[in-house]
Design a protein around this motif. Structure first.
Motif, PDB file in Angstrom:
ATOM      1  N   PRO A 135       0.801  -1.234   0.000  1.00  0.00           N
ATOM      2  CA  PRO A 135       0.000   0.000   0.000  1.00  0.00           C
ATOM      3  C   PRO A 135       0.834   1.285   0.000  1.00  0.00           C
ATOM      4  O   PRO A 135       0.334   2.345  -0.381  1.00  0.00           O
ATOM      5  N   ASP A 136       2.106   1.181   0.405  1.00  0.00           N
ATOM      6  CA  ASP A 136       2.982   2.361   0.388  1.00  0.00           C
ATOM      7  C   ASP A 136       3.289   2.820  -1.039  1.00  0.00           C
ATOM      8  O   ASP A 136       3.768   3.941  -1.240  1.00  0.00           O
ATOM      9  N   TYR A 137       3.047   1.958  -2.011  1.00  0.00           N
ATOM     10  CA  TYR A 137       3.429   2.261  -3.395  1.00  0.00           C
ATOM     11  C   TYR A 137       2.214   2.516  -4.296  1.00  0.00           C
ATOM     12  O   TYR A 137       2.313   2.481  -5.511  1.00  0.00           O
ATOM     13  N   PRO A 196      -7.679   3.097  -7.170  1.00  0.00           N
ATOM     14  CA  PRO A 196      -6.645   2.883  -8.194  1.00  0.00           C
ATOM     15  C   PRO A 196      -6.525   1.395  -8.509  1.00  0.00           C
ATOM     16  O   PRO A 196      -6.384   0.570  -7.609  1.00  0.00           O
ATOM     17  N   GLY A 197      -6.622   1.035  -9.793  1.00  0.00           N
ATOM     18  CA  GLY A 197      -6.650  -0.366 -10.207  1.00  0.00           C
ATOM     19  C   GLY A 197      -5.415  -1.135  -9.775  1.00  0.00           C
ATOM     20  O   GLY A 197      -4.323  -0.577  -9.632  1.00  0.00           O
ATOM     21  N   LEU A 198      -5.571  -2.450  -9.594  1.00  0.00           N
ATOM     22  CA  LEU A 198      -4.481  -3.289  -9.093  1.00  0.00           C
ATOM     23  C   LEU A 198      -3.223  -3.133  -9.933  1.00  0.00           C
ATOM     24  O   LEU A 198      -2.129  -2.966  -9.409  1.00  0.00           O
ATOM     25  N   TRP A 199      -3.363  -3.206 -11.262  1.00  0.00           N
ATOM     26  CA  TRP A 199      -2.192  -3.075 -12.128  1.00  0.00           C
ATOM     27  C   TRP A 199      -2.074  -1.659 -12.687  1.00  0.00           C
ATOM     28  O   TRP A 199      -1.232  -1.398 -13.532  1.00  0.00           O
ATOM     29  N   ASN A 200      -2.936  -0.738 -12.216  1.00  0.00           N
ATOM     30  CA  ASN A 200      -2.870   0.671 -12.622  1.00  0.00           C
ATOM     31  C   ASN A 200      -2.259   1.473 -11.475  1.00  0.00           C
ATOM     32  O   ASN A 200      -1.114   1.285 -11.131  1.00  0.00           O
ATOM     33  N   GLY A 201      -3.070   2.347 -10.871  1.00  0.00           N
ATOM     34  CA  GLY A 201      -2.538   3.214  -9.828  1.00  0.00           C
ATOM     35  C   GLY A 201      -2.088   2.513  -8.565  1.00  0.00           C
ATOM     36  O   GLY A 201      -1.277   3.052  -7.814  1.00  0.00           O
ATOM     37  N   ALA A 202      -2.603   1.303  -8.315  1.00  0.00           N
ATOM     38  CA  ALA A 202      -2.165   0.582  -7.117  1.00  0.00           C
ATOM     39  C   ALA A 202      -0.712   0.140  -7.227  1.00  0.00           C
ATOM     40  O   ALA A 202      -0.079  -0.186  -6.216  1.00  0.00           O
ATOM     41  N   MET A 203      -0.160   0.130  -8.461  1.00  0.00           N
ATOM     42  CA  MET A 203       1.250  -0.211  -8.659  1.00  0.00           C
ATOM     43  C   MET A 203       1.998   0.952  -9.307  1.00  0.00           C
ATOM     44  O   MET A 203       3.054   0.759  -9.907  1.00  0.00           O
ATOM     45  N   ALA A 204       1.466   2.155  -9.169  1.00  0.00           N
ATOM     46  CA  ALA A 204       2.035   3.317  -9.857  1.00  0.00           C
ATOM     47  C   ALA A 204       3.462   3.610  -9.423  1.00  0.00           C
ATOM     48  O   ALA A 204       4.265   4.125 -10.209  1.00  0.00           O
TER      49      ALA A 204
END
Length: 459
Positions: A392-394, A418-426
């Protein structure tokens, strides 16, 4: 901002879900202010400094060997499969047929080819609405999750997507330990389907263990209620059910970053539940999964080596101390969805991001995009000291979006995390790799199962 007033009953319901009043207030504020536009430099493309690499045949062989060495070393690897939700959207045209009686081209195609579906034997002797009603209601295909529907027919029977993922996992994600090969697979499922998934896997697992010489370690998780979001009226005030209670909605697949964060593993593959093919078409999938994983291992080794350099600046160190993901991307075939882009961050640096169309204001950028995101990821979840990243820090919280929905005939606004492979991994470090379209075989409608890639081997 003007503070929304929540009743004591509202606050109690928020607390039951693990949502603080402050979080709820922030969600309502987001409806009012929206999300900022991204500074998109260009779509990613194949070529030097363009964002997407296309490994040569020789390089592919080296990456596969590197991955197989990694598996032999006994590292913990997990195949993470988002499998939540019912398959009702697969059958929306058939539901419309039951309601209106209109035989559209889609419906005629389904009715004329019923014997070609893996579940077709169950519909023998039935036709028209009788067959459709039996499928959706008696067989419960309108309520079951995609992972438990019969997708592919074999001489020995038919398989569900869940079974196909068991097979895939054994072929590219089984690590070698003293006690033998271990294949770890984690399914995220909705609460109401968890017992069905557990039973299905328990019934089938033994056969595949014998066939592929592995021991499965299968785990499940549900989307956490604390990741649900409030719905709002068009004016941004809380949307309420007829009884006056707050309406909560699942926060989208971005909520699954919390589930991924709970995994105890070094590397995780991520792939959607419906992107599977029969065995005779699996070669390409298995090969390129190993290529992506080998690229990840090589990048991980490079980064860990750099971090041992005492002359590395603090800024460089912080940029390297992030989770890594290698994302397979395919040539754009017109499928709806997101793609790989180069984005300029607030500090002026550039990053590689998978963006959804809803995140892109300039639609000409979408038109110029050459590649598509098939959800084909391999992720490094531990740092150079073997400590798990706190994922979650990222997440970039500024990359969610607001969608328009309705309930009981009333319009509402829904907040998508934020989508799992979108903003959740930004804030991850990302590598895009071109993979062939043969590795991308989604099933969005029931008639997609009539495509050659989902039909039995006729040779």
């Amino acid at each position: 901002m003007s503070q929304p007033v929540f009743s004591s009953t509202d606050i109690a319901r928020l607390e039951q879900r693990g949502i603080t009043v402050r979080q709820a207030e922030n969600q309502l504020e987001r409806f009012r202010i929206g999300f900022p536009e991204l500074d998109i430099v260009a779509p990613a493309a194949v070529g030097r400094n363009k964002g997407i690499i296309r490994p040569s045949v020789a390089a592919q062989e080296r990456y596969v060997a590197l991955w197989q060495d990694y598996l032999r070393a006994g590292h913990k690897v997990t195949k993470f499969v988002p499998a939540s939700g019912a398959a009702s959207r697969m059958f929306k045209d058939l539901y419309a047929y039951l309601s209106s009686g209109e035989e559209t081209d889609f419906v005629r195609c389904f009715l004329d080819n019923m014997d070609r579906f893996a579940f077709g034997s169950e519909l023998k002797g039935k036709s028209g609405k009788e067959a459709v009603r039996y499928l959706l209601e008696d067989m419960h295909y309108g309520d079951l999750p995609k992972g438990l529907l019969l997708f592919h027919r074999y001489r020995t029977g038919s398989r569900t997507p869940a079974e196909e993922h068991l097979v895939e996992g054994a072929l590219y994600a089984a690590t070698e330990r003293k006690e033998g090969k271990i294949c770890r697979i984690h399914f995220t499922v909705s609460h109401q389907h968890l017992p069905l998934f557990r039973k299905h896997i328990a019934d089938k697992m033994s056969d595949y263990q014998k066939k592929y010489g592995v021991t499965y370690d299968i785990t499940f998780s549900e989307q956490m209620s604390s990741t649900d979001t409030l719905a709002a009226n068009p004016d941004g005030t809380p949307f309420r059910n007829p009884d006056g209670s707050l309406l909560f909605r699942p926060g989208g697949h971005g909520a699954l970053i919390e589930n991924l964060n709970q995994l105890d593993c070094d590397i995780a593959f991520i792939k959607n539940i419906d992107n599977v093919v029969p065995d005779y078409r699996k070669h390409s999938t298995i090969h390129y999964k190993q290529v992506l994983a080998g690229i990840l291992v090589e990048e991980q080794q490079r980064v860990f080596s750099l971090l041992r350099n005492p002359d590395l600046s603090e800024e460089e160190r912080q940029r390297l101390k992030r989770p890594i993901r290698v994302c397979g991307v395919v040539r754009n075939t017109g499928e709806p969805g997101g793609g790989p882009f180069i984005v300029r961050e607030k500090d002026g640096t550039k990053s590689y991001q998978i963006l959804e169309s809803s995140q892109i204001a300039d639609k000409q950028l979408m038109a110029r995009s050459t590649h598509f995101n098939p959800v084909d990821l391999v992720c490094s979840l531990r740092d150079e000291n073997g400590k798990a990243y706190n994922l979650p820090d990222y997440v970039d919280p500024e990359t969610g979006f607001i969608s328009h929905k309705s309930k009981d005939g009333k319009d509402l606004l829904a907040l998508e995390l934020p989508g799992l492979w979108n903003g959740a991994m930004a804030k991850w470090n990302t590598i895009f790799v071109e993979v062939p379209v043969s590795t991308f075989n989604p099933v969005k409608t029931v008639n997609d199962l009539l495509r050659p890639e989902h039909q039995p081997n006729q040779r």
